[in-house]
Design a protein around this motif. Structure first.
Motif, PDB file in Angstrom:
ATOM      1  N   ASP A   1     -40.001 -24.955   6.035  1.00  0.00           N
ATOM      2  CA  ASP A   1     -40.685 -23.546   5.757  1.00  0.00           C
ATOM      3  C   ASP A   1     -40.874 -23.219   4.622  1.00  0.00           C
ATOM      4  O   ASP A   1     -40.817 -23.234   3.768  1.00  0.00           O
ATOM      5  N   GLU A   2     -42.743 -23.004   5.266  1.00  0.00           N
ATOM      6  CA  GLU A   2     -43.957 -23.343   3.821  1.00  0.00           C
ATOM      7  C   GLU A   2     -44.002 -21.654   3.318  1.00  0.00           C
ATOM      8  O   GLU A   2     -45.001 -21.444   2.971  1.00  0.00           O
ATOM      9  N   SER A   3     -43.467 -20.687   3.931  1.00  0.00           N
ATOM     10  CA  SER A   3     -43.383 -19.849   3.493  1.00  0.00           C
ATOM     11  C   SER A   3     -43.109 -18.923   2.133  1.00  0.00           C
ATOM     12  O   SER A   3     -42.332 -19.838   1.312  1.00  0.00           O
ATOM     13  N   ASP A   4     -43.843 -18.010   1.931  1.00  0.00           N
ATOM     14  CA  ASP A   4     -43.178 -17.497  -0.162  1.00  0.00           C
ATOM     15  C   ASP A   4     -42.022 -16.757   0.112  1.00  0.00           C
ATOM     16  O   ASP A   4     -41.566 -15.752   0.867  1.00  0.00           O
ATOM     17  N   TYR A   5     -41.184 -17.930  -0.887  1.00  0.00           N
ATOM     18  CA  TYR A   5     -39.753 -16.927  -1.249  1.00  0.00           C
ATOM     19  C   TYR A   5     -39.717 -16.600  -2.805  1.00  0.00           C
ATOM     20  O   TYR A   5     -40.747 -16.686  -3.673  1.00  0.00           O
ATOM     21  N   THR A   6     -39.103 -15.490  -2.878  1.00  0.00           N
ATOM     22  CA  THR A   6     -38.487 -14.691  -3.905  1.00  0.00           C
ATOM     23  C   THR A   6     -37.457 -14.694  -4.325  1.00  0.00           C
ATOM     24  O   THR A   6     -36.434 -14.456  -4.081  1.00  0.00           O
ATOM     25  N   ILE A   7     -36.961 -15.396  -5.648  1.00  0.00           N
ATOM     26  CA  ILE A   7     -36.273 -16.592  -6.131  1.00  0.00           C
ATOM     27  C   ILE A   7     -36.146 -15.347  -7.666  1.00  0.00           C
ATOM     28  O   ILE A   7     -35.841 -14.832  -8.203  1.00  0.00           O
ATOM     29  N   ARG A   8     -34.895 -14.088  -7.866  1.00  0.00           N
ATOM     30  CA  ARG A   8     -33.783 -13.761  -8.079  1.00  0.00           C
ATOM     31  C   ARG A   8     -33.327 -14.106 -10.012  1.00  0.00           C
ATOM     32  O   ARG A   8     -32.413 -15.001  -9.122  1.00  0.00           O
ATOM     33  N   LEU A   9     -33.447 -14.779 -10.673  1.00  0.00           N
ATOM     34  CA  LEU A   9     -33.022 -15.237 -11.308  1.00  0.00           C
ATOM     35  C   LEU A   9     -32.177 -13.991 -12.753  1.00  0.00           C
ATOM     36  O   LEU A   9     -32.998 -13.443 -12.992  1.00  0.00           O
ATOM     37  N   ARG A  10     -31.314 -14.638 -13.333  1.00  0.00           N
ATOM     38  CA  ARG A  10     -30.858 -13.846 -14.053  1.00  0.00           C
ATOM     39  C   ARG A  10     -30.353 -14.529 -15.413  1.00  0.00           C
ATOM     40  O   ARG A  10     -30.083 -15.807 -14.956  1.00  0.00           O
ATOM     41  N   SER A  11     -31.117 -14.435 -16.483  1.00  0.00           N
ATOM     42  CA  SER A  11     -30.921 -15.211 -17.881  1.00  0.00           C
ATOM     43  C   SER A  11     -29.817 -15.095 -18.286  1.00  0.00           C
ATOM     44  O   SER A  11     -28.774 -14.305 -17.764  1.00  0.00           O
ATOM     45  N   ARG A  12     -29.320 -15.871 -19.711  1.00  0.00           N
ATOM     46  CA  ARG A  12     -28.681 -16.407 -20.260  1.00  0.00           C
ATOM     47  C   ARG A  12     -27.669 -14.675 -21.251  1.00  0.00           C
ATOM     48  O   ARG A  12     -27.019 -14.489 -21.021  1.00  0.00           O
ATOM     49  N   ASP A  13     -29.223 -14.206 -21.614  1.00  0.00           N
ATOM     50  CA  ASP A  13     -28.923 -12.756 -21.976  1.00  0.00           C
ATOM     51  C   ASP A  13     -28.518 -11.787 -21.604  1.00  0.00           C
ATOM     52  O   ASP A  13     -28.724 -10.117 -21.066  1.00  0.00           O
TER      53      ASP A  13
END
Length: 640
Positions: free
Chosen positions: A144-156
């Protein structure tokens, strides 16, 4: 007579069957059948790696398979796909992705807290569902070459969105940033290929030098089957030849069984000690195992093979056979060290926190694996070819010195680095800069020389005990003996000690151009050899030539003297025909001066004693004739 014949026949029929003491070599028919297997294995061992490398470069667009998650610019943990180990490529770094971030959603769909794919992770409690794996699969495996939105949570606790298009560009950018050509990512785990030319040469020599020799031929087949079953040849078998998985596994298992059987029967195919029959009979169990159980049982067989070699070493008297076993044990030691290094690199590469560190461990793992198999086969090949057999102690001593010095320097560097880091952080906070590393390097550099000397001293005393004893004990022995022994006793005892220290076939001493003493060769042969000996052809502290009788010649001269040499120490080759090692030659140079002084002192003492004895004998002879008779003295008369 008939009764006796019947009785003897019954005894023959009732005698219990006994296992042979030695596995016989290949017969003519057996050799033909063996070569029907060996020749295809050789062709596959040559063609398989070449075709596998071509296949790797042809599929170079799939480099992201090296690191899980690298298609989206993230290095993910196999124990938990939601855990970011480190960013990969420019996009992730520009978005502020850091090691330790957690993926909480993909395209707005929340994911479980833990999503494992490794066996260790799956064995632990987790809350992953089929939906979670369905979300991760396209971005990990491709398609799959479509764009993805990854939601990330930092350590803080803060969260951010990372929008990315999957592809191979991310890992290529990361490789370029650390100075590694992206085109080589396809073969980054194949550094063991550097050892393949030597292994193929070893396999050819082991079989062709004496095809009917069962042990060397079986070990040769083990090399070929291992090369054919390992990467990159494994890719060729699977994707080009479409070999079934069971057939590929059988090829791999047969290679390992041949290796273990060859070592268990090393070097002459003897079934001694008798317990070796048990592991030989159990080797086919490898066909039934896989995974961790396979590795554990394989290493258990290896340990039994090493124990068998040690048992044979204790029972074998000094000679060629004992040296062969020492070389085999050296090969096993190198195999164990480098294999442990390869396994450690494979284990730690999934725990490191940067792309450069994982790439380095990939390289070290591949190189260590190749060196492990190379060391094993090198030890076995030298033993079977009987080439430089008597260098085993020197090689083992230097290898032990190198390994221990490396470990010592690494330990000092790490300890100093951590100590200074803790000290500086206590004074100036967490920003220690480069000071700990600089200080650690300086400390390691200062300590390396005395440490190397001590370690080298220990390894020599442990593995070259006879040579150390010759170098250290002979001078004191000569100082004691030169005051009472005759020149013949002095030289005879000296040659005995030299012979036990350097293990030569023959040795002789020339004093004033004449044969003073000899071992392993009669004086008549030495005198015949002297007719072609030119002392002026060698004016150095040691002369090494291609002469078959006495290739090593050491002049006898005290180092403090400026006069001519009083004679020569002539040393022959080893039992296998090889020349003495450099360490042995240097030891002979070291003891030449004490021998020279002892010979001079004994010679002068014997001359004085001879002169004194001659004078005493002359006086005794004179006294034996009785007191001297004197004529009566006549008085003078005066003629008148």
């Amino acid at each position: 007579m008939a009764t006796d014949s019947v009785a003897s026949a019954d005894a023959v029929r009732l005698s219990p069957a006994r296992l042979p003491d030695k596995i016989p070599d290949l017969s003519r028919r057996g050799l033909i059948l063996f070569q029907l297997i060996w020749i295809p294995a050789l062709l596959l061992a040559v063609a398989g790696p070449l075709a596998g490398i071509w296949l790797r470069f042809d599929q170079s667009g799939e480099n992201s398979a090296l690191i899980v998650g690298s298609r989206i610019g993230l290095g993910l943990s196999e124990d938990d796909l939601t855990k970011v180990r480190f960013p990969i490529g420019k996009a992730a770094k520009a978005a502020g992705v850091k090691a330790g971030d957690d993926i909480v959603a993909i395209d707005g769909t929340p994911v479980a807290r833990v999503v494992p794919i490794s066996k260790r992770g799956l064995a632990q409690p987790h809350d992953a569902t089929d939906m979670d794996y369905a979300l991760f699969t396209p971005i990990i495996e491709g398609g799959d070459e479509s764009d993805y939105t990854i939601r990330l949570r930092s350590r803080d606790g803060s969260e951010k969105n990372f929008r990315v298009r999957p592809g191979e560009d991310h890992i290529g950018q990361a490789a370029s940033s650390v100075g590694f050509p992206p085109v080589l990512l396809s073969v980054v785990d194949l550094l063991h290929l550097l050892t393949y030319p030597f292994l193929l040469f070893a396999a050819w020599i082991l079989h062709r030098r004496k095809p009917e020799d069962l042990i060397s031929s079986v070990l040769s087949l083990a090399i070929l089957l291992t090369i054919a079953a390992e990467q990159p040849s494994a890719g060729f078998l699977t994707f080009v030849l479409h070999l079934p998985e069971w057939a590929h596994r059988t090829l791999y298992d047969v290679g390992n069984i041949c290796l273990l059987a060859g070592v268990l029967l090393f070097p002459f195919g003897q079934l001694r000690p008798r317990f070796v029959i048990v592991p030989l009979a159990l080797l086919p169990v490898l066909f039934l195992l896989e995974g961790e159980w396979y590795r554990a049982v394989f290493m258990l067989f290896m340990a039994v093979a090493v124990a068998t070699l040690f048992a044979r070493l204790r029972e074998t008297p000094p000679g060629d056979a004992r040296q062969q076993i020492k070389w085999a044990l050296f090969g096993f030691s190198g195999y164990a060290v480098f294999l442990a290094s390869a396994l450690a690199a494979d284990a730690f590469k999934l725990q490191v926190g940067s792309f450069g560190s994982q790439l380095l461990l990939e390289l070290l793992g591949g190189l260590s694996f190749g060196l492990a198999f190379l060391c094993l086969q090198l030890g076995l090949m030298v033993a079977l070819l009987r080439f430089r057999l008597y260098d085993a102690e020197v090689v083992i001593s230097r290898s032990a010195t190198f390994a221990l010095v490396t470990v010592f320097i690494g330990g000092i560097f790490a300890a100093s680095n951590e100590a200074v880091k803790v000290f500086i952080q206590g004074l100036y906070g967490p920003n220690a800069g480069q000071s700990p590393g600089i200080f650690a390097a300086a400390v390691a550099t200062v300590l390396v020389t005395p440490a190397q000397e001590r370690i080298q001293r220990w390894s020599e005393q442990r593995f070259q005990r006879n040579l150390v004893r010759l170098r250290e004990d002979l001078p004191s022995f000569l100082r004691e003996l030169r005051e009472s022994a005759s020149i013949q006793e002095l030289l005879d005892d000296t040659l005995k000690r030299i012979e036990s220290g350097v293990r030569t076939t023959r040795i002789a001493v020339l004093v004033d151009g004449a044969v003073a003493a000899a071992r392993g060769i009669d004086a008549k042969s030495v005198k015949q050899w002297l007719k072609e000996f030119d002392p002026d052809s060698c004016r150095d502290a040691l002369c090494s030539t291609s002469d078959k009788t006495f290739p090593v010649r050491v002049p006898l001269q005290a180092r403090a003297d400026d006069g001519e040499w009083i004679g020569w120490l002539l040393v022959g080759p080893r039992p296998d025909g090889s020349l003495l090692s450099k360490d042995e030659q240097n030891a002979l140079v070291d003891v030449a001066a004490p021998i020279t002084r002892a010979v001079r002192i004994v010679t002068r003492r014997e001359l004085r004693e001879k002169s004194l004895i001659e004078r005493i004998e002359a006086i005794e002879a004179q006294l034996s004739k009785g007191p001297p008779r004197f004529a009566p003295k006549r008085e003078k008369t005066v003629n008148r």
